[in-house]
Design an enzyme around this catalytic site. Structure first.
Site, PDB file in Angstrom:
ATOM      1  N   SER A 134       0.904  -1.138   0.109  1.00 20.11           N
ATOM      2  CA  SER A 134      -0.175   0.048  -0.168  1.00 20.11           C
ATOM      3  C   SER A 134       1.250   1.186  -0.034  1.00 20.11           C
ATOM      4  CB  SER A 134      -0.842  -0.050   1.284  1.00 20.11           C
ATOM      5  OG  SER A 134      -1.978   0.736   1.107  1.00 20.11           O
ATOM      6  N   ASP A 138      -7.543  -6.296  -6.253  1.00 20.89           N
ATOM      7  CA  ASP A 138      -7.551  -4.846  -5.509  1.00 20.89           C
ATOM      8  C   ASP A 138      -7.734  -3.860  -6.426  1.00 20.89           C
ATOM      9  OD1 ASP A 138      -6.912  -2.965  -3.596  1.00 20.89           O
ATOM     10  OD2 ASP A 138      -4.813  -2.802  -4.242  1.00 20.89           O
ATOM     11  N   HIS A 194      -6.161  -6.543  -1.808  1.00 24.19           N
ATOM     12  CA  HIS A 194      -5.152  -5.502  -1.505  1.00 24.19           C
ATOM     13  C   HIS A 194      -3.945  -6.166  -0.430  1.00 24.19           C
ATOM     14  CE1 HIS A 194      -3.804  -1.504  -0.962  1.00 24.19           C
ATOM     15  NE2 HIS A 194      -3.697  -1.506   0.475  1.00 24.19           N
TER      16      HIS A 194
END
Length: 550
Positions: free
Chosen positions: A273, A465, A527
Site C-alpha cells: 500500500s 484489489d 489489497h
C-alpha cells in the site's frame, strides 16, 4: 494505501491510455535531495491559513477552485494529530538498552590504518529498548523467540514500536525481513495478525496459528510507523515520508548491534500500500551509508502506491471491467471518469515538477475525489473488487476490529511492553496530515532506478484489489526509466506456478522479470495478498528471498 476518509477519497477512476511521465534522469541527485530532507521532516503542518495569504495568484486560484469543489476536504487542512496518551515504563521493565551515542562512538581501523566509525549515520539522538516476549503468555508461536520494544528519539519525543519474531525454521541462517503496512497511518501489527504473521485473531479475540506465516523461513520485524500509529507515540506529529527513512536506519542499526546473531543474514524490506512510498526512501537511506551493519538484499512492494501519475490512469479500466473482473460501474460513469483523467494527470504532473504542497495538495484532493469516488459510492470494497464493504468502521474487514480489540487488551500491552493507553489499527489524523503536506503524490518512484543499480526490486499485486490495482502497478513498473526499461517493458507475462508443495504446477499468477526488476500478478489476491491467498503469498515470498529471480 488505506482509504481513511470518504471525504478525501471520493472520485472517478481513469483511462487505459498510458499517461506521460517525467522521470528525473539524475536519480542519484534526487535520492540525495530526498535523504537531506529528512532533517526537516519532523515538522507538523502549521499556520496553513497564514501561508495561504502569501501564495501566488495562480496557486491561490487552484486552491480556491478545489475548495469550491470539495469544501469539507479543504476545511480539514489546518488540523493536526493529537498526541497519544501514554505512560513510559521504567528501565527495569526492559531486558536490553542500546545507546545510539555509544554505537556512534565505536571506532575501528580503516583499510589504510586510519580510525573511522564502525557504522555511518547520525545515531546520537536514538536509543533502543527491547524485552523478551513470552510466547506462552500470549499463545502466539510458542517456542519461537520474540522481542519487542521501542526505538526512542528523545530529542524529538518520537517512540516507534516494533515486534520481532524469529524464524520457525533456521534462524541462524534464514533472512530477516522488515514488514511495513501503509495508510499512511495504519499499524503494521494489522499485517502481523491479518496477513503474514504467526497468528491471526478470531471472532472470540483469540490467537489462531497461521501455517502460512512468513516467519516459516524468515525472521520478521513488524514496525509501527510513523509516530502515533499503533503502539508508537509522540508528543508531536509527522506529515511526510522522508522522516521514516532515518528512523528505520537507526532502528535496524541498533537492533543488529544488540542482536548481532541476525546481522550477517540477508535482510529484506517488504510492505504494501503506502509502503510504496516508504520503501524506496528507506532503502535509499540504508544504501547511502557505506559503513553499515544492515545486509540489505532486496525490497518487495505489494499493491503499492508508488507512481500516482501512472497508476491513477488505471482506476477507470479496473472499475469498468478491464482488469479481469466484471465491471462495477456503468458506461456513463466510466465515460465521466475518462473525462476527468487529463485534468487529474496534469495536476499530478505539476506536483511532480514542483513537489510543493501548494500544488500537490489540490492534485491529491481533486484526483482522489475524481478518480475514486464513483467506485467508492457503490459500496463495493475498494480493497477487493469481488464484494461489498462489510464493515465500514474497520476499513471493510471485521477482522481488523478483532485485531484492534485484541491489541487493546491490557494483558497484551503489558506482555509486549506497549506504553500507549490503547490501540487503533489506523490513525486518520496521520493520513490527513500526509495528504495536506503534499506527500500523497510525491514522485518517490524516482528513487527506484537507484535501487535497481544495487539490489533487486519486486513489485507484486493481487489482481482483485482496486485501490492499488495490478494494472496500475504493472504500468508504472513498465514506464519507469532505467537502463533495462526496454527489455523489461517488452517482456511477456509468464505463468507463475507452485513448485514447493503438493499443489505443484498450480497456476497462482503471472510474472515478468529483467535484470533486478520483477513484477508479479497474483491471482485472486486483493489489497492484502497474504490474507486472501496465503499459500500463493508464502510461495512467492519463499522463492523471492531464496534468490530465484535475482
Amino acid at each position: 494505501m488505506r482509504v481513511l476518509s470518504a471525504t478525501l477519497l471520493a472520485g472517478a477512476a481513469s483511462a487505459a491510455a498510458p499517461p506521460f511521465q517525467q522521470v528525473l534522469g539524475a536519480h542519484k541527485e534526487y535520492a540525495e535531495n530526498v535523504i537531506q530532507q529528512g532533517a526537516d521532516a519532523f515538522k507538523p503542518l502549521q499556520h496553513l491559513q497564514d501561508q495561504f495569504k502569501s501564495l501566488s495568484g495562480e496557486a491561490r486560484q487552484l486552491w480556491e477552485e478545489v475548495s469550491n469543489y470539495f469544501p469539507e476536504s479543504m476545511e480539514s487542512a489546518p488540523l493536526l494529530s493529537l498526541p497519544k496518551k501514554h505512560t513510559r515504563r521504567p528501565d527495569s521493565h526492559w531486558d536490553y538498552h542500546v545507546s545510539g551515542a555509544e554505537v556512534q562512538d565505536i571506532w575501528v581501523s580503516g583499510a589504510e590504518g586510519t580510525k573511522e566509525r564502525e557504522v555511518d549515520g547520525r545515531l546520537e539522538a536514538y536509543n533502543l529498548r527491547a524485552k523478551k516476549v513470552d510466547p506462552s503468555a500470549l499463545g502466539i508461536d510458542p517456542g519461537v523467540k520474540q522481542y519487542s520494544g521501542y526505538l526512542d528519539d528523545d530529542e524529538n519525543d518520537k517512540h516507534l514500536f516494533y515486534w520481532f519474531f524469529e524464524s520457525r525454521n533456521d534462524p541462524k541462517n534464514d533472512p530477516v525481513v522488515l514488514w511495513l503496512n501503509g495508510g499512511p497511518g495504519c499499524s503494521s501489527l494489522t499485517g502481523l495478525f491479518m496477513e503474514l504473521g504467526p497468528s491471526s485473531i478470531d471472532s472470540k479475540i483469540k490467537p489462531v496459528y497461521n501455517d502460512f506465516s512468513w516467519n516459516n523461513n524468515a525472521s520478521v520485524i513488524f514496525l509501527d510507523q510513523p509516530i502515533n500509529v499503533g503502539y508508537s507515540y509522540s508528543g508531536g506529529s509527522v506529515s511526510d515520508t522522508v522522516a521514516a527513512g532515518k528512523d528505520v536506519y537507526a532502528l535496524l542499526t541498533l537492533f543488529f548491534k544488540q542482536f548481532p546473531e541476525y546481522a550477517t543474514q540477508d535482510f529484506h524490506i517488504a510492505g504494501e500500500s503506502y509502503a510504496g512510498h516508504y520503501i524506496p526512501v528507506m532503502a535509499s537511506e540504508i544504501l547511502s551509508h557505506k559503513k553499515r551493519n544492515i545486509n540489505l538484499k532486496s525490497v518487495l512492494i505489494g499493491n503499492g502506491l508508488t507512481d500516482g501519475l501512472t497508476q491513477y490512469g488505471y482506476y477507470r479500466p479496473m472499475a469498468c471491467g478491464e482488469g479481469g473482473y466484471p465491471a462495477v460501474l456503468d458506461e456513463s460513469t466510466c465515460q465521466s471518469m475518462d473525462n476527468s483523467l487529463s485534468r487529474c494527470q496534469s495536476m499530478i504532473q505539476a506536483c511532480y515538477n514542483s513537489e510543493s504542497p501548494w500544488v500537490c495538495v489540490p492534485a491529491s484532493i481533486y484526483c482522489n475525489n475524481a478518480m475514486l469516488g464513483p467506485y467508492q459510492r457503490t459500496g463495493q470494497n475498494v480493497y477487493d473488487i469481488r464484494g461489498k464493504c462489510e464493515d465500514e468502521s474497520n476499513l471493510c474487514y471485521k477482522g481488523m476490529g478483532y485485531v484492534s480489540e485484541y491489541l487493546g487488551q491490557e494483558s497484551v500491552r503489558e506482555a509486549v511492553g506497549a506504553e500507549v493507553d490503547g490501540y487503533d489499527s489506523c490513525n486518520f489524523d496521520i493520513n490527513r496530515n500526509f495528504l495536506f503536506n503534499g506527500d500523497w503524490f510525491k514522485p518517490y518512484h524516482r528513487l527506484v532506478p537507484g535501487l535497481l543499480e544495487q539490489i533487486p526490486v519486486l513489485i507484486y499485486a493481487g489482481d482483485a484489489d482496486f485501490i492499488c490495482n495490478w494494472l496500475g502497478n504493472k504500468a508504472w513498473s513498465e514506464a519507469l526509466e532505467w537502463p533495462g526499461q526496454k527489455e523489461f517493458a517488452s517482456a511477456e507475462l509468464e505463468d507463475l506456478k507452485i513448485v514447493q508443495n503438493e499443489h505443484v504446477g498450480k497456476k497462482i499468477g503471472q510474472i515478468k522479470s529483467h535484470g533486478n526488476f520483477t513484477f508479479m500478478r497474483i491471482y485472486g489476491g486483493g489489497h492484502m495478498v497474504p490474507m486472501d491467498q496465503p499459500e500463493s503469498g508464502l510461495e512467492f515470498f519463499n522463492r523471492w528471498i531464496g534468490g530465484e529471480w535475482f
